[in-house]
Design a protein around this motif. Structure first.
Motif, mmCIF file in Angstrom:
data_model
loop_
_atom_site.group_PDB
_atom_site.id
_atom_site.type_symbol
_atom_site.label_atom_id
_atom_site.label_comp_id
_atom_site.label_asym_id
_atom_site.label_seq_id
_atom_site.Cartn_x
_atom_site.Cartn_y
_atom_site.Cartn_z
ATOM 1 N N LEU A 5 36.507 22.746 -8.668
ATOM 2 C CA LEU A 5 35.371 23.252 -7.898
ATOM 3 C C LEU A 5 35.061 22.307 -6.741
ATOM 4 C CD1 LEU A 5 32.836 24.557 -10.588
ATOM 5 C CD2 LEU A 5 34.105 25.900 -8.904
ATOM 6 N N ALA A 6 34.802 22.872 -5.591
ATOM 7 C CA ALA A 6 34.452 22.090 -4.405
ATOM 8 C C ALA A 6 32.929 22.080 -4.272
ATOM 9 C CB ALA A 6 35.094 22.699 -3.163
ATOM 10 N N ILE A 24 38.055 30.903 -1.773
ATOM 11 C CA ILE A 24 36.901 31.690 -2.211
ATOM 12 C C ILE A 24 37.395 32.819 -3.110
ATOM 13 C CG2 ILE A 24 34.946 33.101 -1.479
ATOM 14 C CD1 ILE A 24 34.934 31.643 1.164
ATOM 15 N N PRO A 25 37.103 32.758 -4.410
ATOM 16 C CA PRO A 25 37.477 33.870 -5.288
ATOM 17 C C PRO A 25 36.689 35.118 -4.897
ATOM 18 C CG PRO A 25 36.917 31.887 -6.551
ATOM 19 C CD PRO A 25 36.476 31.647 -5.145
ATOM 20 N N ASN A 26 37.362 36.261 -4.842
ATOM 21 C CA ASN A 26 36.680 37.506 -4.488
ATOM 22 C C ASN A 26 37.532 38.672 -4.974
ATOM 23 O OD1 ASN A 26 37.955 38.920 -1.738
ATOM 24 N ND2 ASN A 26 38.493 36.767 -2.004
ATOM 25 N N GLY A 38 27.475 27.311 -3.588
ATOM 26 C CA GLY A 38 26.312 28.178 -3.758
ATOM 27 C C GLY A 38 25.757 28.733 -2.455
ATOM 28 N N MET A 39 26.315 28.277 -1.322
ATOM 29 C CA MET A 39 25.832 28.765 -0.025
ATOM 30 C C MET A 39 26.121 30.255 0.128
ATOM 31 S SD MET A 39 26.781 25.894 2.837
ATOM 32 C CE MET A 39 25.755 26.665 4.087
ATOM 33 N N LYS A 40 25.312 30.892 0.971
ATOM 34 C CA LYS A 40 25.550 32.287 1.322
ATOM 35 C C LYS A 40 26.186 32.348 2.705
ATOM 36 C CE LYS A 40 21.946 34.534 -1.424
ATOM 37 N NZ LYS A 40 21.704 33.411 -2.337
ATOM 38 N N LEU A 41 27.306 33.042 2.816
ATOM 39 C CA LEU A 41 27.991 33.220 4.088
ATOM 40 C C LEU A 41 28.141 34.713 4.366
ATOM 41 C CD1 LEU A 41 30.843 30.552 3.787
ATOM 42 C CD2 LEU A 41 28.665 30.333 4.995
ATOM 43 N N VAL A 54 28.841 32.006 -2.323
ATOM 44 C CA VAL A 54 30.073 31.289 -2.682
ATOM 45 C C VAL A 54 29.745 30.285 -3.786
ATOM 46 C CG1 VAL A 54 32.067 30.054 -1.801
ATOM 47 C CG2 VAL A 54 30.798 31.581 -0.292
ATOM 48 N N ASN A 55 29.797 30.776 -5.032
ATOM 49 C CA ASN A 55 29.356 29.959 -6.169
ATOM 50 C C ASN A 55 30.487 29.172 -6.822
ATOM 51 O OD1 ASN A 55 26.609 30.862 -6.062
ATOM 52 N ND2 ASN A 55 27.292 32.819 -6.931
#
Length: 534
Positions: free
Chosen positions: A360-361, A372-374, A333-336, A347-348
């Protein structure tokens, strides 16, 4: 012990496995996972039909041919350490993918075929490790088959690699006469028990006995005991004793003998990785344009993308960017922020990899690799951090050695082809060029196998039947210089101009001679074989 970024980073061991094709790298990967307790039965790389269950080779073409052509990441915990295993392509046509994967490794296991020694691709990959000062542990595989003289193999390591080999164990025979190996520091003899590949191995099936008792235990006859005792004494006196500092500096390689297929020597290799492979190191970077070094124990979460993989899950059009964390405590859930674009990502759904399986990590630390899925936001070479001002050295693209034109058999699917080619090119394994004139796509690769893999993936993952044809071009060079000089050049050579995936200008030449000729005429324009991104 508190779970701080510093203490957790010290528990990490991130290593790659390098080898020539067919040396047994994928089999060793399977059995390291088995030794680490991650799976109950190793996949049979060369088995047929439904029995082929190799976990790290997840692409259809890999399973069919029994080769590795993609980089896999596998994470497992063992003996209170967290291991991140990077399985690299063994085929030389995918050396660029391997180069990038090695940027994320802190150590490497070099697998040698006991019957063949150091082969050409092993030598190339070793040179990459040397450039990056990556310490190497040597695993001499396939001792259950007829092998070269072990002393000759060590001499080859010393002469070809300029490394001091330091055997930790010494084998007793090879092939049908392979009885096991003796640990040189303790004198314990580890018997070889031939087990069928894919069996559920007992972790303790190599219980050692003192070498002097090997005859009474029925493990060696008197002649075999005399031979291995004499040779072990000769080796102990003739080679340098293992020194951890020399290993970490890249001057020495500890050597372990075994048979990955029979799960022999694998436990000892895993123990050596835990004991000697380094935890994550400082990484050079720029912080707001100023040179710095990122410490794995730093609080800020930082990392870089070293690999992008499309369609790991065939049921979804997924795109996973593999992030090597270099510091901090990452939490779901952090924002990078991406340094070169300024984009912020939430990054959810970060992923810990187990070949094509994933979970899930919730958290990860410096040294770990997460996915990271994107949807095309992240590319190879991107630097990520909480502040967005950290930039790691970019990962290079290399000029391809073969250029081919690609077309789809069904003209109505031309738009789908464009998206598919861009998606695969973003992985960084192939290059995609769009000539300034015409509607063709030009695909660049290091070797022919890459085109075969791409055609297979276009068909299986995108439903596109494609044909690769000879291209009028044979060389590609990225152009650099002032914008006015590049524009002037492009105006004179419009028919040979193109752009890459990033819209960077590229000169497409018919031959190396033409490129040299043109470069001499335009000294203010640089024709580059590599392009750094990130």
């Amino acid at each position: 012990m508190a779970h701080t970024p510093e203490t957790e980073a010290k528990r990490r061991r991130t290593f790659a496995i390098i080898s020539h094709p067919d040396a047994g790298k994928t089999t060793l990967t399977e059995h390291l996972l088995l030794a680490g307790g991650s799976i109950r039965a190793a996949g049979q790389v060369r088995a047929r039909g439904e029995n082929r269950r190799t976990r790290s080779d997840w692409m259809k073409i890999e399973r069919e041919r029994g080769i590795s052509v993609s980089s896999s990441v596998m994470t497992f915990e063992h003996a209170d350490l967290m291991f991140n295993l990077l399985d690299t392509p063994g085929h030389e046509d995918f050396s660029e993918d391997t180069y990038r994967t090695l940027t994320a490794a802190d150590a490497a296991v070099m697998v040698l075929d006991a019957a063949k020694g150091i082969e050409p691709q092993t030598l190339k990959l070793f040179e990459v490790c040397r450039l990056r000062d990556i310490p190497i542990i040597t695993f001499i595989n396939k001792m259950d088959r007829e092998a070269e003289d072990p002393l000759a193999l060590l001499d080859e390591v010393a002469s070809k690699l300029q490394l001091d080999p330091s055997p930790l164990y010494w084998p007793a025979g090879s092939g049908n006469r392979f009885r096991g190996m003796v640990e040189l520091t303790t004198g314990l003899f580890y018997p070889f028990t031939k087990r069928e590949s894919g069996a559920d191995y007992d972790q303790g099936h190599e219980d050692p006995v003192p070498l002097a008792q090997a005859v009474t235990a029925g493990l060696l006859d008197a002649a075999e005991l005399a031979e291995v005792t004499e040779t072990a004494e000769l080796v102990a006196g003739g080679f340098k004793a293992f020194d951890v500092e020399s290993f970490l500096e890249g001057h020495m390689t500890p050597v372990i003998f075994g048979s990955a297929l029979r799960h022999y020597g694998v436990n000892q290799l895993l123990a050596a990785l835990g004991a000697y492979a380094p935890p994550p190191k400082h990484v050079k970077a720029e912080k707001a344009g100023v040179d710095t070094a990122i410490d794995p124990g730093d609080k800020e979460v930082t990392g870089f993308i070293f690999k992008v993989q499309a369609n790991m899950d065939p049921n979804h059009r997924d795109r996973i960017a593999m992030l090597k964390l270099t510091s901090g405590r990452f939490q779901r859930g952090m924002k990078l922020k991406v340094q070169n674009t300024g984009k912020q990502l939430s990054v959810n759904a970060p992923i810990m990899f187990f070949a094509s399986d994933r979970e899930l990590a919730e958290e990860a630390f410096g040294g770990d690799v997460i996915g990271i899925p994107n949807h095309g936001v992240l590319r190879v070479g991107d630097s990520l951090s909480e502040t967005g001002i950290i930039r790691f050295q970019g990962l290079p693209n290399f000029a391809p050695e073969i250029l081919q034109r690609v077309r789809v058999k069904d003209p109505l699917k031309a738009k789908h082809l464009k998206k598919a080619l861009e998606s695969l090119a973003e992985e960084g394994v192939t290059q995609l060029f769009r000539p300034a004139i015409g509607s063709d796509f030009i695909v660049g690769a290091v070797g022919q196998l890459q085109f075969e893999v791409m055609a297979d993936r276009l068909a299986n993952e995108y439903g596109l039947e494609c044909v690769f044809e000879p291209s009028p071009f044979s060389e590609a060079r990225w152009l650099s210089g002032t914008p006015d000089k590049i524009e002037d050049f492009a105006g004179k050579y419009r028919s040979a101009m193109g752009t890459d995936l990033d819209e960077a200008p590229v000169f497409l030449g018919k031959s190396a001679w033409e490129i040299n000729y043109v470069a001499e005429r335009f000294p203010d324009v640089q024709f580059q074989r590599t392009k750094e991104r990130g």
